[in-house]
Motif scaffolding. Sequence first.
Motif, PDB file in Angstrom:
ATOM      1  N   LEU A  57       0.842  -1.209   0.000  1.00  0.00           N
ATOM      2  CA  LEU A  57       0.000   0.000   0.000  1.00  0.00           C
ATOM      3  C   LEU A  57       0.875   1.257   0.000  1.00  0.00           C
ATOM      4  O   LEU A  57       0.880   1.973  -0.979  1.00  0.00           O
ATOM      5  CB  LEU A  57      -0.980   0.005   1.173  1.00  0.00           C
ATOM      6  CG  LEU A  57      -2.140   0.995   1.067  1.00  0.00           C
ATOM      7  CD1 LEU A  57      -3.023   0.704  -0.129  1.00  0.00           C
ATOM      8  CD2 LEU A  57      -2.969   0.977   2.349  1.00  0.00           C
ATOM      9  N   ARG A  58       1.576   1.535   1.095  1.00  0.00           N
ATOM     10  CA  ARG A  58       2.587   2.600   1.163  1.00  0.00           C
ATOM     11  C   ARG A  58       3.591   2.154   2.214  1.00  0.00           C
ATOM     12  O   ARG A  58       3.225   1.459   3.150  1.00  0.00           O
ATOM     13  CB  ARG A  58       1.974   3.934   1.645  1.00  0.00           C
ATOM     14  CG  ARG A  58       0.950   4.575   0.743  1.00  0.00           C
ATOM     15  CD  ARG A  58       0.407   5.871   1.373  1.00  0.00           C
ATOM     16  NE  ARG A  58      -0.110   5.649   2.714  1.00  0.00           N
ATOM     17  CZ  ARG A  58      -1.342   5.214   2.986  1.00  0.00           C
ATOM     18  NH1 ARG A  58      -2.191   4.955   2.013  1.00  0.00           N
ATOM     19  NH2 ARG A  58      -1.733   5.030   4.244  1.00  0.00           N
ATOM     20  N   MET A  62       1.003  -0.306   6.694  1.00  0.00           N
ATOM     21  CA  MET A  62       0.423  -1.459   7.390  1.00  0.00           C
ATOM     22  C   MET A  62       0.992  -1.567   8.798  1.00  0.00           C
ATOM     23  O   MET A  62       0.265  -1.794   9.759  1.00  0.00           O
ATOM     24  CB  MET A  62       0.718  -2.759   6.629  1.00  0.00           C
ATOM     25  CG  MET A  62       0.500  -2.678   5.138  1.00  0.00           C
ATOM     26  SD  MET A  62      -1.218  -2.421   4.712  1.00  0.00           S
ATOM     27  CE  MET A  62      -1.782  -4.096   4.721  1.00  0.00           C
ATOM     28  N   HIS A  65      -0.430   0.236  11.800  1.00  0.00           N
ATOM     29  CA  HIS A  65      -1.660  -0.261  12.418  1.00  0.00           C
ATOM     30  C   HIS A  65      -1.461  -1.612  13.089  1.00  0.00           C
ATOM     31  O   HIS A  65      -2.416  -2.274  13.449  1.00  0.00           O
ATOM     32  CB  HIS A  65      -2.782  -0.314  11.381  1.00  0.00           C
ATOM     33  CG  HIS A  65      -3.079   1.032  10.801  1.00  0.00           C
ATOM     34  ND1 HIS A  65      -3.735   2.018  11.513  1.00  0.00           N
ATOM     35  CD2 HIS A  65      -2.743   1.601   9.622  1.00  0.00           C
ATOM     36  CE1 HIS A  65      -3.812   3.109  10.781  1.00  0.00           C
ATOM     37  NE2 HIS A  65      -3.214   2.888   9.625  1.00  0.00           N
ATOM     38  N   GLU A  94       3.250   7.545   9.311  1.00  0.00           N
ATOM     39  CA  GLU A  94       1.950   6.916   9.038  1.00  0.00           C
ATOM     40  C   GLU A  94       1.135   6.759  10.327  1.00  0.00           C
ATOM     41  O   GLU A  94      -0.097   6.756  10.292  1.00  0.00           O
ATOM     42  CB  GLU A  94       2.145   5.545   8.369  1.00  0.00           C
ATOM     43  CG  GLU A  94       2.544   5.633   6.890  1.00  0.00           C
ATOM     44  CD  GLU A  94       1.354   5.934   5.971  1.00  0.00           C
ATOM     45  OE1 GLU A  94       0.201   5.856   6.431  1.00  0.00           O
ATOM     46  OE2 GLU A  94       1.596   6.257   4.790  1.00  0.00           O
ATOM     47  N   GLY A 100       4.151  14.918   7.960  1.00  0.00           N
ATOM     48  CA  GLY A 100       4.720  14.744   6.627  1.00  0.00           C
ATOM     49  C   GLY A 100       4.653  13.300   6.174  1.00  0.00           C
ATOM     50  O   GLY A 100       4.004  12.460   6.799  1.00  0.00           O
ATOM     51  N   VAL A 101       5.350  13.033   5.062  1.00  0.00           N
ATOM     52  CA  VAL A 101       5.315  11.698   4.478  1.00  0.00           C
ATOM     53  C   VAL A 101       6.598  11.480   3.686  1.00  0.00           C
ATOM     54  O   VAL A 101       7.214  12.432   3.203  1.00  0.00           O
ATOM     55  CB  VAL A 101       4.049  11.534   3.600  1.00  0.00           C
ATOM     56  CG1 VAL A 101       3.933  12.616   2.568  1.00  0.00           C
ATOM     57  CG2 VAL A 101       4.006  10.178   2.922  1.00  0.00           C
ATOM     58  N   MET A 103       8.008  10.011   0.409  1.00  0.00           N
ATOM     59  CA  MET A 103       7.547   9.587  -0.913  1.00  0.00           C
ATOM     60  C   MET A 103       8.661   8.871  -1.667  1.00  0.00           C
ATOM     61  O   MET A 103       9.809   8.835  -1.237  1.00  0.00           O
ATOM     62  CB  MET A 103       7.085  10.811  -1.708  1.00  0.00           C
ATOM     63  CG  MET A 103       5.913  11.519  -1.060  1.00  0.00           C
ATOM     64  SD  MET A 103       5.329  12.887  -2.063  1.00  0.00           S
ATOM     65  CE  MET A 103       4.889  12.036  -3.558  1.00  0.00           C
ATOM     66  N   ARG A 104       8.308   8.321  -2.847  1.00  0.00           N
ATOM     67  CA  ARG A 104       9.291   7.676  -3.709  1.00  0.00           C
ATOM     68  C   ARG A 104      10.445   8.645  -3.999  1.00  0.00           C
ATOM     69  O   ARG A 104      10.210   9.829  -4.239  1.00  0.00           O
ATOM     70  CB  ARG A 104       8.578   7.263  -5.018  1.00  0.00           C
ATOM     71  CG  ARG A 104       9.398   6.545  -6.071  1.00  0.00           C
ATOM     72  CD  ARG A 104      10.017   5.254  -5.609  1.00  0.00           C
ATOM     73  NE  ARG A 104       9.193   4.409  -4.773  1.00  0.00           N
ATOM     74  CZ  ARG A 104       8.410   3.419  -5.215  1.00  0.00           C
ATOM     75  NH1 ARG A 104       8.324   3.167  -6.484  1.00  0.00           N
ATOM     76  NH2 ARG A 104       7.727   2.683  -4.370  1.00  0.00           N
ATOM     77  N   ALA A 106      13.071  10.937  -5.687  1.00  0.00           N
ATOM     78  CA  ALA A 106      12.865  11.728  -6.911  1.00  0.00           C
ATOM     79  C   ALA A 106      13.490  11.042  -8.125  1.00  0.00           C
ATOM     80  O   ALA A 106      12.959  11.107  -9.222  1.00  0.00           O
ATOM     81  CB  ALA A 106      13.442  13.123  -6.726  1.00  0.00           C
ATOM     82  N   LEU A 108      13.761   7.865  -8.568  1.00  0.00           N
ATOM     83  CA  LEU A 108      13.084   6.573  -8.733  1.00  0.00           C
ATOM     84  C   LEU A 108      13.988   5.365  -8.488  1.00  0.00           C
ATOM     85  O   LEU A 108      13.612   4.241  -8.783  1.00  0.00           O
ATOM     86  CB  LEU A 108      12.451   6.437 -10.131  1.00  0.00           C
ATOM     87  CG  LEU A 108      11.345   7.436 -10.455  1.00  0.00           C
ATOM     88  CD1 LEU A 108      10.918   7.296 -11.909  1.00  0.00           C
ATOM     89  CD2 LEU A 108      10.150   7.228  -9.534  1.00  0.00           C
ATOM     90  N   PHE A 148       8.186  14.940   2.246  1.00  0.00           N
ATOM     91  CA  PHE A 148       7.220  15.928   1.775  1.00  0.00           C
ATOM     92  C   PHE A 148       6.307  16.355   2.923  1.00  0.00           C
ATOM     93  O   PHE A 148       5.856  15.517   3.705  1.00  0.00           O
ATOM     94  CB  PHE A 148       6.358  15.352   0.642  1.00  0.00           C
ATOM     95  CG  PHE A 148       5.314  16.325   0.145  1.00  0.00           C
ATOM     96  CD1 PHE A 148       5.603  17.199  -0.890  1.00  0.00           C
ATOM     97  CD2 PHE A 148       4.064  16.386   0.750  1.00  0.00           C
ATOM     98  CE1 PHE A 148       4.649  18.128  -1.323  1.00  0.00           C
ATOM     99  CE2 PHE A 148       3.104  17.313   0.329  1.00  0.00           C
ATOM    100  CZ  PHE A 148       3.407  18.179  -0.720  1.00  0.00           C
TER     101      PHE A 148
ATOM    102  N   PRO B  16       7.123  11.645  -9.357  1.00  0.00           N
ATOM    103  CA  PRO B  16       8.252  11.222 -10.190  1.00  0.00           C
ATOM    104  C   PRO B  16       7.939   9.986 -11.032  1.00  0.00           C
ATOM    105  O   PRO B  16       8.437   9.849 -12.151  1.00  0.00           O
ATOM    106  CB  PRO B  16       9.368  10.934  -9.183  1.00  0.00           C
ATOM    107  CG  PRO B  16       8.763  10.973  -7.827  1.00  0.00           C
ATOM    108  CD  PRO B  16       7.453  11.674  -7.934  1.00  0.00           C
ATOM    109  N   LYS B  40      -3.752   4.872  -7.474  1.00  0.00           N
ATOM    110  CA  LYS B  40      -4.112   3.488  -7.132  1.00  0.00           C
ATOM    111  C   LYS B  40      -5.612   3.303  -7.300  1.00  0.00           C
ATOM    112  O   LYS B  40      -6.396   4.230  -7.068  1.00  0.00           O
ATOM    113  CB  LYS B  40      -3.785   3.210  -5.657  1.00  0.00           C
ATOM    114  CG  LYS B  40      -2.321   3.196  -5.311  1.00  0.00           C
ATOM    115  CD  LYS B  40      -2.139   2.651  -3.898  1.00  0.00           C
ATOM    116  CE  LYS B  40      -0.706   2.791  -3.447  1.00  0.00           C
ATOM    117  NZ  LYS B  40      -0.461   4.104  -2.825  1.00  0.00           N
ATOM    118  N   VAL B  70      -2.116  13.380   3.608  1.00  0.00           N
ATOM    119  CA  VAL B  70      -1.100  14.427   3.504  1.00  0.00           C
ATOM    120  C   VAL B  70      -0.779  14.689   2.027  1.00  0.00           C
ATOM    121  O   VAL B  70      -0.562  15.821   1.618  1.00  0.00           O
ATOM    122  CB  VAL B  70       0.188  14.022   4.253  1.00  0.00           C
ATOM    123  CG1 VAL B  70       1.299  15.053   4.055  1.00  0.00           C
ATOM    124  CG2 VAL B  70      -0.087  13.849   5.742  1.00  0.00           C
TER     125      VAL B  70
END
Lengths: 230, 80
Positions: A57-58, A62, A65, A94, A100-101, A103-104, A106, A108, A148, B16, B40, B70
């Motif tokens: 998922l991200r 998971m 939780h 999470e 914030g978060v 992310m992938r 930049a 890749l 981010f 990206p 998704k 977010v």
Amino acid sequence: MRAAVIVFPGSNCDRDVMVALQQSMGRAPHMVWHRETGMPEVDLIVVPGGFSYGDYLRSGAMAAHSPIMKEVVRRANAGVAVLGICNGFQILTEAGLLPGVLMRNAGLKFICRDVGLRVETADSLFTRPYRKGQVVRFPIAHNDGNYFADEATLKRLEDGDRIAFRYASSDGKTDAAANPNGSLRNIAGILNERRNVLGLMPHPERLADPELGGTDGRPMFDGLVKAFAA
Amino acid sequence: MKVKVHVTLKSGVLDPQGKAVQHALASLGFAGVEGVRQGKYIELELAEKDPAKAREAVDAMCRQLLANTVIENYAIDIAA
């Protein structure tokens, strides 16, 4: 100091952190499986790196939780020190303990190499052994480390002296060239408002022994032990 | 009841992966692709029969797990 390391399915730095803690503490931390709902009284909880739940998922979504995380959040809110490294940082965002978060990246690509970090504040349990402005070398190993947050959050972090580390060149420049993953404002690690929770993408435990090629990470663990010795 | 959820990046959040897909399409010769945003798609099969209750439940699921608000928006589509 008493410490616990949380272990999720897919954690892979739990033993590295255990060894680093043991070296500084003189005894082993408790290793706590994610299905547990409680753990012994401790001064420090480490949420280690890895790929909990295969990053489904991200990253960290998971694990945030998992049953044990309710207890980690409760203890953090009660003032217990919580250190999230790499996937642990992702899990803490999470779980809502840090804003914030991640992310992938930049570019890749999964990035696995040592980076320079400038210590942005020495005002925390975790960074007290370092000098503000000091450049240290920690390894990174991640696919999703691109920090981010919205403008208001970034301003809150900066105004509150809550940015612990920024990606930097060896002479302390925090420019785009020193930024491995696209993180906003070169942010590599942040503190919560109460300053008892630190999340960072780089791995202090991976350079905490001369045999590993460096010891820049060791002061963080020694400093925590010292802080909780009193 | 079947519920479809689309999770997409908020505008203003860099994507990206979407950019890489856009470049790959260009290099395959697909001209004029002016933007790609990747997201998704999640299908849920719910026991709930009442559409309003289903929407409420899925909204909570999105806020707590399926999306990270977010950086992401979500859209819920309840099949008749």
